[in-house]
Design a protein around this motif. Structure first.
Motif, short mmCIF file in Angstrom:
data_model
loop_
_atom_site.label_atom_id
_atom_site.label_comp_id
_atom_site.label_asym_id
_atom_site.label_seq_id
_atom_site.Cartn_x
_atom_site.Cartn_y
_atom_site.Cartn_z
N ASN A 46 0.82 -1.21 0.00
CA ASN A 46 0.00 0.00 0.00
C ASN A 46 0.86 1.26 0.00
OD1 ASN A 46 0.78 0.45 2.77
ND2 ASN A 46 -0.81 -1.00 3.40
N GLN A 47 0.17 2.39 -0.08
CA GLN A 47 0.88 3.66 -0.19
C GLN A 47 1.80 3.92 1.00
OE1 GLN A 47 -0.79 7.96 0.17
NE2 GLN A 47 -0.96 7.46 -2.00
N LYS A 48 1.34 3.67 2.21
CA LYS A 48 2.16 3.95 3.38
C LYS A 48 3.43 3.12 3.40
CE LYS A 48 2.09 4.48 8.40
NZ LYS A 48 1.28 4.42 9.63
N ASN A 49 3.33 1.84 3.11
CA ASN A 49 4.51 0.99 3.11
C ASN A 49 5.50 1.39 2.02
OD1 ASN A 49 4.19 -0.77 5.34
ND2 ASN A 49 2.71 -2.01 4.21
N VAL A 50 4.98 1.79 0.87
CA VAL A 50 5.86 2.23 -0.21
C VAL A 50 6.57 3.52 0.18
CG1 VAL A 50 5.97 3.02 -2.61
CG2 VAL A 50 4.52 1.08 -2.01
N ILE A 51 5.84 4.44 0.82
CA ILE A 51 6.47 5.70 1.27
C ILE A 51 7.56 5.40 2.29
CG2 ILE A 51 6.09 7.82 2.59
CD1 ILE A 51 3.33 8.01 1.28
N ASN A 52 7.26 4.54 3.25
CA ASN A 52 8.27 4.17 4.25
C ASN A 52 9.51 3.59 3.60
OD1 ASN A 52 7.99 4.49 7.20
ND2 ASN A 52 5.98 3.57 6.89
N ALA A 53 9.32 2.69 2.65
CA ALA A 53 10.45 2.05 1.98
C ALA A 53 11.25 3.07 1.17
CB ALA A 53 9.96 0.92 1.08
N LEU A 54 10.55 3.95 0.46
CA LEU A 54 11.24 4.97 -0.33
C LEU A 54 12.05 5.89 0.57
CD1 LEU A 54 11.65 6.19 -3.18
CD2 LEU A 54 9.72 7.72 -2.66
N CYS A 55 11.47 6.31 1.68
CA CYS A 55 12.18 7.17 2.62
C CYS A 55 13.39 6.45 3.22
CB CYS A 55 11.24 7.65 3.72
SG CYS A 55 9.98 8.84 3.17
N ALA A 56 13.23 5.18 3.51
CA ALA A 56 14.34 4.39 4.06
C ALA A 56 15.48 4.31 3.05
CB ALA A 56 13.86 2.99 4.42
N LEU A 57 15.14 4.12 1.79
CA LEU A 57 16.16 4.07 0.74
C LEU A 57 16.86 5.40 0.61
CD1 LEU A 57 17.61 2.69 -1.60
CD2 LEU A 57 15.63 3.24 -3.07
N TYR A 58 16.11 6.49 0.69
CA TYR A 58 16.72 7.81 0.58
C TYR A 58 17.70 8.07 1.71
CZ TYR A 58 17.32 12.82 -0.02
OH TYR A 58 17.87 14.07 -0.20
N VAL A 59 17.33 7.67 2.92
CA VAL A 59 18.25 7.82 4.06
C VAL A 59 19.55 7.08 3.79
CG1 VAL A 59 18.63 7.23 6.48
CG2 VAL A 59 16.43 8.19 5.78
N LEU A 60 19.46 5.84 3.32
CA LEU A 60 20.66 5.06 3.02
C LEU A 60 21.51 5.72 1.95
CD1 LEU A 60 19.38 1.36 2.91
CD2 LEU A 60 20.93 2.36 4.60
N ILE A 61 20.87 6.19 0.88
CA ILE A 61 21.59 6.84 -0.21
C ILE A 61 22.36 8.06 0.30
CG2 ILE A 61 21.22 8.32 -2.23
CD1 ILE A 61 21.12 5.60 -3.19
N GLU A 62 21.70 8.86 1.13
CA GLU A 62 22.35 10.07 1.64
C GLU A 62 23.53 9.74 2.55
OE1 GLU A 62 21.19 13.85 1.07
OE2 GLU A 62 21.47 12.38 -0.52
N TYR A 63 23.36 8.75 3.40
CA TYR A 63 24.47 8.37 4.28
C TYR A 63 25.63 7.79 3.48
CZ TYR A 63 22.56 9.22 8.93
OH TYR A 63 22.11 9.83 10.08
N TRP A 64 25.31 7.00 2.49
CA TRP A 64 26.37 6.41 1.67
C TRP A 64 27.11 7.49 0.88
CZ3 TRP A 64 25.59 2.10 -2.56
CH2 TRP A 64 26.83 1.50 -2.83
N ALA A 65 26.36 8.44 0.32
CA ALA A 65 26.99 9.54 -0.41
C ALA A 65 27.89 10.35 0.52
CB ALA A 65 25.92 10.43 -1.03
N ALA A 66 27.40 10.59 1.74
CA ALA A 66 28.21 11.33 2.71
C ALA A 66 29.47 10.56 3.07
CB ALA A 66 27.39 11.63 3.95
N LYS A 67 29.35 9.25 3.21
CA LYS A 67 30.50 8.41 3.52
C LYS A 67 31.54 8.49 2.41
CE LYS A 67 32.96 5.09 5.49
NZ LYS A 67 33.72 5.32 6.74
N ASN A 68 31.06 8.53 1.16
CA ASN A 68 31.97 8.56 0.02
C ASN A 68 32.59 9.93 -0.22
OD1 ASN A 68 32.00 5.91 -1.01
ND2 ASN A 68 30.04 6.20 -2.05
N PHE A 69 31.81 11.00 0.02
CA PHE A 69 32.24 12.30 -0.46
C PHE A 69 32.47 13.35 0.63
CE2 PHE A 69 29.49 10.44 -3.83
CZ PHE A 69 30.53 10.01 -4.63
N ALA A 70 31.90 13.16 1.83
CA ALA A 70 32.16 14.08 2.94
C ALA A 70 33.29 13.49 3.76
CB ALA A 70 30.91 14.27 3.79
N ILE A 71 34.51 13.70 3.31
CA ILE A 71 35.64 12.97 3.85
C ILE A 71 36.34 13.69 5.00
CG2 ILE A 71 37.91 12.00 3.27
CD1 ILE A 71 36.83 11.67 0.39
N ASP A 72 36.62 14.96 4.82
CA ASP A 72 37.43 15.71 5.78
C ASP A 72 36.55 16.29 6.88
OD1 ASP A 72 39.16 17.35 7.18
OD2 ASP A 72 40.13 18.15 5.39
#
Length: 216
Positions: A143-169
């Motif tokens: 349903n819509q709520k579960n899809v929103i939760n999953a999408l938001c969870a994926l976005y959190v992971l993407i942002e943390y991974w990007a920060a790990k790769n590129f926010a170095i110093d």
């Protein structure tokens, strides 16, 4: 991994999943009233998003812990590593921009070592789609709520991974790379460490202060 590889391999796919979800809103408005609305489109998207979460968790958690066994790891292994390395993930709240919808906190349960409910539901749908639980078939929980939760969870992971790769110093005050990986549909509410100058710079010093819980 350089920023071009990251964009082509992971970010562009995330953006497509995000675009697909919001493209459905003319047919099913994004609203708490429609939390239980389900469809084949939501089912398809739910499986795709959670499959990508599993893929990214493997790669990201391996980066964080080289002892992770990729051939037999699962959600509980990811939870353990994410909690240890980034305890702030559990508290992340995501806002849907330009929609009157509650803030989402998709990883909240991992603070107590518990698997998120949206992930448990995903597994039920993936492996036992036609079985009945709590009076309805599992596929109706796509349903819509579960899809929103999953999408938001994926976005959190993407942002943390990007920060790990590129926010170095830790001592840098700006890094222009991170702005390439910011959604125009979702916003991490606690991530208030972007510089004000044209919204262009990512303050890595404040980012690490946030991770160390000096800034909230």
């Amino acid at each position: 991994m350089d920023k071009l590889t990251f964009r082509n391999t992971y970010w562009n796919y995330y953006k497509q999943l995000e675009s697909d979800f919001f493209s459905y809103s003319p047919y099913c408005e994004i609203d708490e009233c429609n939390d239980g609305a389900f469809s084949v489109r939501y089912l398809q998207l739910y499986l795709s998003i959670c499959g990508e979460i599993d893929t990214i968790c493997k790669r990201f958690c391996k980066l964080l812990d080289d002892n992770l066994k990729l051939n037999r790891c699962g959600i509980n292994d990811y939870i353990s590593i994410l909690n240890r390395e980034y305890p702030t993930i559990a508290q992340e709240k995501v806002e849907l921009l330009n929609y009157k919808y509650d803030e989402m906190q998709p990883w909240q349960s991992i603070k107590d070592g518990e698997v998120p409910s949206w992930w448990t539901t995903y597994n039920a749908i993936k492996h036992h789609r036609d079985e009945i639980e709590n009076g309805k078939e599992n596929y109706k929980c796509a349903n819509q709520k579960n899809v929103i939760n999953a999408l938001c969870a994926l976005y959190v992971l993407i942002e943390y991974w990007a920060a790990k790769n590129f926010a170095i110093d830790k001592n840098e005050t700006q890094n222009s790379v991170m702005i390439l990986f910011v959604s125009k549909k979702l916003r991490l509410i606690h991530w208030n460490f972007y510089e004000a100058f044209m919204g262009k710079w990512f303050n890595t010093k404040r980012f690490y202060e946030y991770l160390e819980k000096k800034v909230v």
